[in-house]
Design an enzyme around this catalytic site. Structure first.
Site, short mmCIF file in Angstrom:
data_model
loop_
_atom_site.label_atom_id
_atom_site.label_comp_id
_atom_site.label_asym_id
_atom_site.label_seq_id
_atom_site.Cartn_x
_atom_site.Cartn_y
_atom_site.Cartn_z
N SER A 213 37.50 40.91 43.28
CA SER A 213 38.57 40.89 42.28
C SER A 213 38.17 39.98 41.14
O SER A 213 37.13 39.30 41.22
CB SER A 213 39.89 40.45 42.90
OG SER A 213 39.84 39.09 43.22
N GLY B 136 36.83 40.62 38.45
CA GLY B 136 35.55 40.96 37.83
C GLY B 136 34.32 40.47 38.58
O GLY B 136 33.19 40.62 38.08
N GLU C 142 47.43 48.99 36.35
CA GLU C 142 46.52 48.87 35.21
C GLU C 142 46.10 50.24 34.68
O GLU C 142 45.69 51.10 35.46
CB GLU C 142 45.26 48.11 35.62
CG GLU C 142 45.54 46.69 36.07
CD GLU C 142 44.27 45.99 36.57
OE1 GLU C 142 43.16 46.30 36.09
OE2 GLU C 142 44.41 45.13 37.45
N GLU D 208 43.59 50.73 38.31
CA GLU D 208 43.81 50.17 39.65
C GLU D 208 45.16 49.49 39.65
O GLU D 208 45.86 49.50 38.63
CB GLU D 208 42.69 49.19 40.02
CG GLU D 208 42.56 48.03 39.06
CD GLU D 208 41.92 46.79 39.69
OE1 GLU D 208 41.39 46.86 40.81
OE2 GLU D 208 41.99 45.73 39.06
N ASP E 39 47.78 38.77 37.16
CA ASP E 39 47.44 37.61 36.32
C ASP E 39 47.85 37.82 34.85
O ASP E 39 48.39 36.91 34.22
CB ASP E 39 45.97 37.17 36.48
CG ASP E 39 44.94 38.28 36.29
OD1 ASP E 39 45.33 39.41 35.91
OD2 ASP E 39 43.74 38.01 36.52
N THR E 40 47.65 39.02 34.33
CA THR E 40 48.04 39.24 32.92
C THR E 40 49.55 39.10 32.73
O THR E 40 50.02 38.88 31.62
CB THR E 40 47.60 40.64 32.43
OG1 THR E 40 48.26 41.63 33.24
CG2 THR E 40 46.10 40.84 32.55
N ARG F 199 39.90 29.62 36.18
CA ARG F 199 41.13 29.48 35.40
C ARG F 199 41.90 28.28 35.91
O ARG F 199 42.31 28.23 37.06
CB ARG F 199 41.95 30.76 35.55
CG ARG F 199 43.12 30.87 34.59
CD ARG F 199 43.60 32.31 34.48
NE ARG F 199 44.06 32.81 35.75
CZ ARG F 199 43.85 34.05 36.22
NH1 ARG F 199 43.18 34.92 35.52
NH2 ARG F 199 44.30 34.41 37.38
N1 LIG Z 1 35.54 52.20 33.85
C1 LIG Z 1 35.73 51.23 32.98
N2 LIG Z 1 35.56 51.44 31.65
C2 LIG Z 1 35.76 50.44 30.75
N3 LIG Z 1 36.12 49.20 31.08
C3 LIG Z 1 36.30 48.92 32.38
C4 LIG Z 1 36.13 49.91 33.39
N4 LIG Z 1 36.39 49.35 34.58
C5 LIG Z 1 36.73 48.07 34.34
N5 LIG Z 1 36.68 47.79 33.02
C6 LIG Z 1 37.01 46.50 32.37
O1 LIG Z 1 36.89 45.46 33.32
C7 LIG Z 1 38.18 44.90 33.62
C8 LIG Z 1 38.27 44.51 35.08
O2 LIG Z 1 38.12 45.65 35.87
P1 LIG Z 1 38.97 45.84 37.21
O3 LIG Z 1 40.40 45.63 36.92
O4 LIG Z 1 38.58 47.10 37.85
O5 LIG Z 1 38.36 44.59 38.03
P2 LIG Z 1 39.00 43.60 39.05
O6 LIG Z 1 37.84 42.81 39.58
O7 LIG Z 1 39.82 44.36 40.01
O8 LIG Z 1 39.92 42.67 38.21
P3 LIG Z 1 41.35 42.05 38.65
O9 LIG Z 1 41.32 41.81 40.12
O10 LIG Z 1 41.41 40.79 37.83
O11 LIG Z 1 42.35 43.05 38.20
C9 LIG Z 1 39.17 45.95 33.19
O12 LIG Z 1 40.44 45.39 32.93
C10 LIG Z 1 38.48 46.51 31.95
O13 LIG Z 1 38.60 45.66 30.84
N1 LIG Z 2 42.94 38.62 39.38
C1 LIG Z 2 43.43 38.04 40.58
C2 LIG Z 2 44.03 36.65 40.30
O1 LIG Z 2 44.20 36.26 39.18
N2 LIG Z 2 44.36 35.92 41.36
C3 LIG Z 2 44.87 34.58 41.27
O2 LIG Z 2 43.80 33.65 41.23
C4 LIG Z 2 43.80 32.85 42.41
C5 LIG Z 2 42.41 32.46 42.85
O3 LIG Z 2 41.90 31.58 41.89
P1 LIG Z 2 40.56 30.72 42.15
O4 LIG Z 2 39.47 31.74 42.32
O5 LIG Z 2 40.41 29.89 40.93
O6 LIG Z 2 40.78 29.91 43.41
C6 LIG Z 2 44.57 33.64 43.43
O7 LIG Z 2 45.07 32.85 44.48
C7 LIG Z 2 45.65 34.25 42.54
O8 LIG Z 2 46.67 33.33 42.25
MG LIG Z 3 41.99 44.76 37.26
#
Ligand SMILES: Nc1ncnc2c1ncn2[C@@H]1O[C@H](COP(=O)(O)OP(=O)(O)OP(=O)(O)O)[C@@H](O)[C@H]1O
Ligand SMILES: NCC(=O)N[C@@H]1O[C@H](COP(=O)([O-])[O-])[C@@H](O)[C@H]1O
Ligand SMILES: [Mg+2]
Length: 390
Positions: free
Chosen positions: A151, A153, A258, A270, A277-278, A359
């Site tokens: 997660s 990224g 999303e 997804e 977070d957003t 963060r």
């Molecule tokens: N297929 C795609 N095309 C363009 N941009 C993408 C694509 N997949 C992901 N991204 C970019 O990367 C970001 C993170 O991707 P995604 O939400 O799949 O990852 P994540 O690791 O699940 O993040 P989080 O857990 O924070 O939601 C997306 O919000 C987008 O900006």
């Molecule tokens: N995109 C998922 C997300 O934002 N999750 C948030 O970040 C924390 C982990 O932060 P850390 O890696 O700094 O411990 C998680 O516990 C949740 O609050």
């Molecule tokens: Mg995402």
């Protein structure tokens, strides 16, 4: 004595705000995470330190506290254990199945694209470099490679030329969670903008917050804002897709759905079956934040139509290195940006250590336009400085 007992699995910044919201409704919260003094533990009634991927430890914690609600806050959890307890009559928020499907990108993608027929990017799964190459043939370049379990990224990269595929595969394998060496290769979507549609599923049905726009770097969110102007048609499409997914996943709570938005299409990406977070922006933008809404939906309390006060933005405060000793300065300077025309807030999460890009806090600001709110939130975040010692 208390409204309900909640076992929170994951205790980061999102959990911290959820604890505050649920405690305001009189709940007793036990916050769990893999390290001591995590943000949500600082405001909860009790804390337990163990890895959410350790099945025995997770079982023990549930048995010990026998909560009314088990509330996942992170993705990487031994979800079989959640299923086990749901089968025994415990309530998992929103459901054990939702936690399990969304933890695995391939499972939620199969549900969305195949079972529910939602528009997604083209994709293939790969379990070796050869399969990654074949996947990229299918999607075309550029493509995005992500571990199926990760997660924020982590392990994600955008590949523009074929010679970058090997590096992307190696990065994904090195940064994935869990034990499945598997990635998703996705077509890169050149979207105009992307949104999180906070979707509430409660006893009263499905409802929505105004769409949240956001900007990501390294697959991690940098700033978000609300509302995002969208045509009625595109917003209606997004709502319809979100409703299909959350109704299928079932249970009560808030979901961060999303989407990528192109000129004439909304593409499902997804979702998180929990606050997103957003959605931190809702701490300032709405009469009920995403955390209040999650607490209400979980507890079976009324969900009135949500009131958006006006254009609002959030900007993250990140660390730039790993450290155990550090100070956060500039809170006063950041808050000085508030005025009779604009609200400015800063939330510092209280994480005990830093690492690169971690963060540590978020700045929130309102404005007469989204652009103005974004500019002000960014300025406030920039005024908060992390200084490192030693
Ligand atoms: N297929 C795609 N095309 C363009 N941009 C993408 C694509 N997949 C992901 N991204 C970019 O990367 C970001 C993170 O991707 P995604 O939400 O799949 O990852 P994540 O690791 O699940 O993040 P989080 O857990 O924070 O939601 C997306 O919000 C987008 O900006
Ligand atoms: N995109 C998922 C997300 O934002 N999750 C948030 O970040 C924390 C982990 O932060 P850390 O890696 O700094 O411990 C998680 O516990 C949740 O609050
Ligand atoms: Mg995402």
């Amino acid at each position: 004595m208390f409204t309900a007992k909640i076992l929170l699995l994951g205790s980061g910044e999102l959990g911290k705000e959820f604890v505050i919201s649920s405690k305001r409704y009189g709940c007793h919260v036990v916050a769990c995470d893999s390290y001591a003094n995590a943000p949500a533990m600082q405001v909860a009634d009790e804390a337990e330190v163990f890895s959410m991927l350790d099945a025995d430890a997770l079982r023990q914690a549930i048995e010990k506290h026998r909560p009314d609600f088990i509330v996942p806050e992170i993705e990487a959890i031994r979800t079989e254990v959640l299923q086990e307890f749901e089968d025994k009559g415990f309530t998992v928020v929103p459901s054990a199945r939702a936690a399990s499907l969304t933890m695995n990108r391939d499972r939620i993608r199969e549900l969305a694209a195949t079972e529910l027929g939602l528009r997604t990017s083209k994709y293939r799964y790969a379990e070796s470099l050869e399969e990654v190459r074949a996947g990229a043939e299918h999607t075309g370049l550029p493509c995005v490679i992500k571990p199926v379990m990760s997660s924020s990224g982590k392990g994600q990269s955008t590949v523009r030329t074929a010679d970058q595929l090997e590096q992307a595969w190696n990065d994904a394998v090195a940064n994935m969670r869990g034990d499945r060496k598997k990635v998703i290769v996705e077509e890169f979507i050149a979207f105009e903008y992307e949104i999180t549609l906070l979707t509430i599923r409660s006893r009263e049905g499905v409802s929505f917050c105004e769409p949240i726009g956001h900007r990501q770097e390294r697959g991690d969110y940098q700033e978000s804002w609300q509302p995002t102007p969208m045509t009625e048609k595109l917003l209606a499409d997004a709502k319809e897709m979100a409703t299909k997914v959350v109704d299928n996943l079932g249970g009560y709570g808030i979901f961060g759905v999303e989407f990528f938005v192109t000129r004439d299409e909304v593409i499902f990406s997804e979702l998180s079956p929990r606050p997103h977070d957003t959605g931190l922006v809702t701490l300032l933008s709405q009469n009920l934040s995403e955390f209040d809404l999650h607490a209400r939906a979980v507890l079976g309390l009324p969900i009135p139509p949500v009131r958006l006060y006006g254009p609002t933005a959030s900007a993250v405060i990140l660390a730039d290195r790993e450290a155990e000793r550090f100070e956060i300065r500039g809170l006063r300077e950041a808050l000085e940006l508030g005025s009779k025309d604009a609200d400015v807030e800063v939330r510092l999460f209280g994480k005990p250590t830093t690492r690169k890009h971690r963060r540590m806090g978020v700045a929130l600001a309102s404005g007469s336009t989204v652009e103005e709110a974004r500019e002000r939130a960014r300025q406030a975040a920039d005024r908060v400085q992390i200084t490192y010692e030693g």
